[in-house]
Write a protein that holds these residues in place. Sequence first.
Motif, PDB file in Angstrom:
ATOM      1  N   THR A 139       0.823  -1.213   0.000  1.00 17.15           N
ATOM      2  CA  THR A 139       0.000   0.000   0.000  1.00 17.15           C
ATOM      3  C   THR A 139       0.854   1.260   0.000  1.00 17.15           C
ATOM      4  OG1 THR A 139      -0.176  -0.115   2.419  1.00 17.15           O
ATOM      5  CG2 THR A 139      -1.950  -1.104   1.139  1.00 17.15           C
ATOM      6  N   HIS A 140       2.008   1.230   0.678  1.00 16.50           N
ATOM      7  CA  HIS A 140       2.886   2.398   0.731  1.00 16.50           C
ATOM      8  C   HIS A 140       3.454   2.724  -0.655  1.00 16.50           C
ATOM      9  CE1 HIS A 140       2.658   2.591   5.050  1.00 16.50           C
ATOM     10  NE2 HIS A 140       3.146   1.371   5.189  1.00 16.50           N
ATOM     11  N   ILE A 141       3.994   1.711  -1.316  1.00 14.09           N
ATOM     12  CA  ILE A 141       4.593   1.933  -2.629  1.00 14.09           C
ATOM     13  C   ILE A 141       3.530   2.321  -3.643  1.00 14.09           C
ATOM     14  CG2 ILE A 141       5.777   0.804  -4.563  1.00 14.09           C
ATOM     15  CD1 ILE A 141       7.499  -0.661  -2.647  1.00 14.09           C
ATOM     16  N   PHE A 142       2.369   1.688  -3.576  1.00 18.81           N
ATOM     17  CA  PHE A 142       1.278   2.028  -4.495  1.00 18.81           C
ATOM     18  C   PHE A 142       0.908   3.502  -4.346  1.00 18.81           C
ATOM     19  CE2 PHE A 142      -3.209   2.217  -5.797  1.00 18.81           C
ATOM     20  CZ  PHE A 142      -3.141   1.592  -7.034  1.00 18.81           C
ATOM     21  N   ARG A 143       0.822   3.970  -3.108  1.00 24.15           N
ATOM     22  CA  ARG A 143       0.479   5.370  -2.848  1.00 24.15           C
ATOM     23  C   ARG A 143       1.574   6.314  -3.336  1.00 24.15           C
ATOM     24  NH1 ARG A 143       0.010   4.777   2.014  1.00 24.15           N
ATOM     25  NH2 ARG A 143       1.936   5.616   2.866  1.00 24.15           N
ATOM     26  N   VAL A 144       2.812   6.031  -2.988  1.00 25.26           N
ATOM     27  CA  VAL A 144       3.926   6.903  -3.366  1.00 25.26           C
ATOM     28  C   VAL A 144       4.070   6.982  -4.883  1.00 25.26           C
ATOM     29  CG1 VAL A 144       6.442   7.166  -3.314  1.00 25.26           C
ATOM     30  CG2 VAL A 144       5.205   6.615  -1.216  1.00 25.26           C
ATOM     31  N   ALA A 145       3.973   5.844  -5.545  1.00 25.32           N
ATOM     32  CA  ALA A 145       4.147   5.807  -7.001  1.00 25.32           C
ATOM     33  C   ALA A 145       3.080   6.631  -7.706  1.00 25.32           C
ATOM     34  CB  ALA A 145       4.118   4.368  -7.495  1.00 25.32           C
ATOM     35  N   ASN A 146       1.852   6.566  -7.206  1.00 24.42           N
ATOM     36  CA  ASN A 146       0.752   7.307  -7.824  1.00 24.42           C
ATOM     37  C   ASN A 146       0.745   8.773  -7.415  1.00 24.42           C
ATOM     38  OD1 ASN A 146      -1.297   5.674  -9.526  1.00 24.42           O
ATOM     39  ND2 ASN A 146      -0.793   4.276  -7.854  1.00 24.42           N
ATOM     40  N   ARG A 147       0.929   9.047  -6.144  1.00 24.67           N
ATOM     41  CA  ARG A 147       0.846  10.419  -5.642  1.00 24.67           C
ATOM     42  C   ARG A 147       1.958  11.298  -6.212  1.00 24.67           C
ATOM     43  NH1 ARG A 147       0.859  10.821   0.688  1.00 24.67           N
ATOM     44  NH2 ARG A 147      -1.418  10.665   0.571  1.00 24.67           N
ATOM     45  N   THR A 148       3.154  10.766  -6.281  1.00 20.98           N
ATOM     46  CA  THR A 148       4.294  11.567  -6.750  1.00 20.98           C
ATOM     47  C   THR A 148       4.339  11.680  -8.272  1.00 20.98           C
ATOM     48  OG1 THR A 148       5.766   9.645  -6.868  1.00 20.98           O
ATOM     49  CG2 THR A 148       5.700  10.863  -4.770  1.00 20.98           C
ATOM     50  N   GLY A 149       3.691  10.731  -8.966  1.00 21.22           N
ATOM     51  CA  GLY A 149       3.807  10.680 -10.415  1.00 21.22           C
ATOM     52  C   GLY A 149       4.988   9.848 -10.875  1.00 21.22           C
ATOM     53  N   LEU A 150       5.650   9.163  -9.925  1.00 28.29           N
ATOM     54  CA  LEU A 150       6.814   8.343 -10.259  1.00 28.29           C
ATOM     55  C   LEU A 150       6.433   7.192 -11.194  1.00 28.29           C
ATOM     56  CD1 LEU A 150       9.814   7.515  -9.717  1.00 28.29           C
ATOM     57  CD2 LEU A 150       8.958   6.210  -7.752  1.00 28.29           C
ATOM     58  N   ALA A 151       5.359   6.486 -10.852  1.00 27.93           N
ATOM     59  CA  ALA A 151       4.927   5.333 -11.673  1.00 27.93           C
ATOM     60  C   ALA A 151       3.442   5.103 -11.448  1.00 27.93           C
ATOM     61  CB  ALA A 151       5.732   4.093 -11.305  1.00 27.93           C
ATOM     62  N   PRO A 152       2.593   5.958 -11.993  1.00 29.86           N
ATOM     63  CA  PRO A 152       1.160   5.814 -11.762  1.00 29.86           C
ATOM     64  C   PRO A 152       0.595   4.544 -12.392  1.00 29.86           C
ATOM     65  CG  PRO A 152       1.618   7.544 -13.378  1.00 29.86           C
ATOM     66  CD  PRO A 152       2.924   7.137 -12.807  1.00 29.86           C
ATOM     67  N   GLY A 153      -0.375   3.948 -11.686  1.00 28.00           N
ATOM     68  CA  GLY A 153      -1.017   2.744 -12.201  1.00 28.00           C
ATOM     69  C   GLY A 153      -2.249   2.437 -11.383  1.00 28.00           C
ATOM     70  N   LYS A 154      -3.199   1.723 -11.969  1.00 26.38           N
ATOM     71  CA  LYS A 154      -4.471   1.459 -11.293  1.00 26.38           C
ATOM     72  C   LYS A 154      -4.438   0.210 -10.415  1.00 26.38           C
ATOM     73  CE  LYS A 154      -7.399   3.869 -14.642  1.00 26.38           C
ATOM     74  NZ  LYS A 154      -8.556   3.768 -15.565  1.00 26.38           N
ATOM     75  N   THR A 155      -3.448  -0.637 -10.627  1.00 26.66           N
ATOM     76  CA  THR A 155      -3.338  -1.861  -9.831  1.00 26.66           C
ATOM     77  C   THR A 155      -1.903  -2.011  -9.327  1.00 26.66           C
ATOM     78  OG1 THR A 155      -2.703  -3.272 -11.701  1.00 26.66           O
ATOM     79  CG2 THR A 155      -5.076  -2.972 -11.289  1.00 26.66           C
ATOM     80  N   PRO A 156      -1.696  -2.791  -8.257  1.00 31.35           N
ATOM     81  CA  PRO A 156      -0.330  -3.038  -7.788  1.00 31.35           C
ATOM     82  C   PRO A 156       0.575  -3.606  -8.879  1.00 31.35           C
ATOM     83  CG  PRO A 156      -1.882  -3.700  -6.105  1.00 31.35           C
ATOM     84  CD  PRO A 156      -2.701  -3.355  -7.326  1.00 31.35           C
ATOM     85  N   LEU A 157       0.043  -4.516  -9.691  1.00 29.72           N
ATOM     86  CA  LEU A 157       0.866  -5.097 -10.759  1.00 29.72           C
ATOM     87  C   LEU A 157       1.249  -4.043 -11.787  1.00 29.72           C
ATOM     88  CD1 LEU A 157       2.219  -7.499 -12.090  1.00 29.72           C
ATOM     89  CD2 LEU A 157       0.035  -8.051 -13.191  1.00 29.72           C
ATOM     90  N   ALA A 158       0.312  -3.168 -12.140  1.00 25.76           N
ATOM     91  CA  ALA A 158       0.616  -2.108 -13.105  1.00 25.76           C
ATOM     92  C   ALA A 158       1.706  -1.193 -12.574  1.00 25.76           C
ATOM     93  CB  ALA A 158      -0.643  -1.304 -13.420  1.00 25.76           C
ATOM     94  N   VAL A 159       1.618  -0.858 -11.287  1.00 31.14           N
ATOM     95  CA  VAL A 159       2.643  -0.012 -10.668  1.00 31.14           C
ATOM     96  C   VAL A 159       3.985  -0.733 -10.632  1.00 31.14           C
ATOM     97  CG1 VAL A 159       3.369   1.062  -8.498  1.00 31.14           C
ATOM     98  CG2 VAL A 159       1.033   1.375  -9.324  1.00 31.14           C
TER      99      VAL A 159
END
Length: 217
Positions: A139-159
Motif C-alpha cells: 500500500t505504501h509503494i502504491f500510494r507513493v508511485a501514484n501520488r508523486t507521479g513516479l509510476a502511476p497505475g491502477k493496480t499493484p501489478l501495473a505499478v
Amino acid sequence: MKRDAIFEFYRRLAEANPAPETELQYTNPYTLLVAVALSAQATDVGVNKATRRLFAEVSTPQQMLDLGEEGLRDHIKTIGLFNTKAKNVIAAARILVDRHGGEVPRDRAALEELPGVGRKTANVVMNVAFGADTIAVDTHIFRVANRTGLAPGKTPLAVELKLEKVTPAPFRTHAHHWLILHGRYICKARRPECWRCPVADLCAFKPKTPPPAEAKG
C-alpha cells in the motif's frame, strides 16, 4: 515524472539512506518468508513482537512442522488472520520439505506455489534474501508511485511493472525499501509530511502539506 527527475528522486532517497533494510526481523530466508507471509494486513512491529520467540525456536521448515499448527497459532495469535496464516505457514513448510529439500526457492513461480505466498511476498523474499531486483508493491509503494507521479497505475501489478521500467539500474536493488520507508514515514496516507520531504520539488502532489504550525495558523 521525467527520466532526469526520476534519477534525482532515487538519488536523494539513496543519499538519505544508503543501505535500507526491511524492518521485519528474521534470521534466514525461511524465517523471512514466514515473517513476510504473516505481515499481510498487519504491521511489521506487530509481526516482530509475535515472531521474536517463535524464531528463537523455529528456523527451518521441518522445525515448523514439528511445532505444528496449534503451536504456531499460540505464537502468532496477536496477529490478524492468525488462524488462516497458521494453516498456510504449516502447509508451505510441508511443501518446502517435500519438494525443495527444506530450502526456500529463489524463483517467483516456485515461491508463488506456496500457500499464503502471493506475488508481493515472493518479490520481497527474492529481493531481501537473494538480492534480486524485484519491487514488491504494498500500500505504501502504491500510494507513493501514484501520488508523486513516479509510476502511476491502477493496480499493484501495473505499478510494479511501471517501476521496473522507469527505475534506473543503480537504484533497482534498494528501490523497494526506499519507497516503502518513504511512504511509511514521510509520504503518509492521511497527511503527507511534505514540509520535510527530500523530493517534494520533484513530486506531482498538490497542494503540498504545510508544516503543522502553519497549518494551525
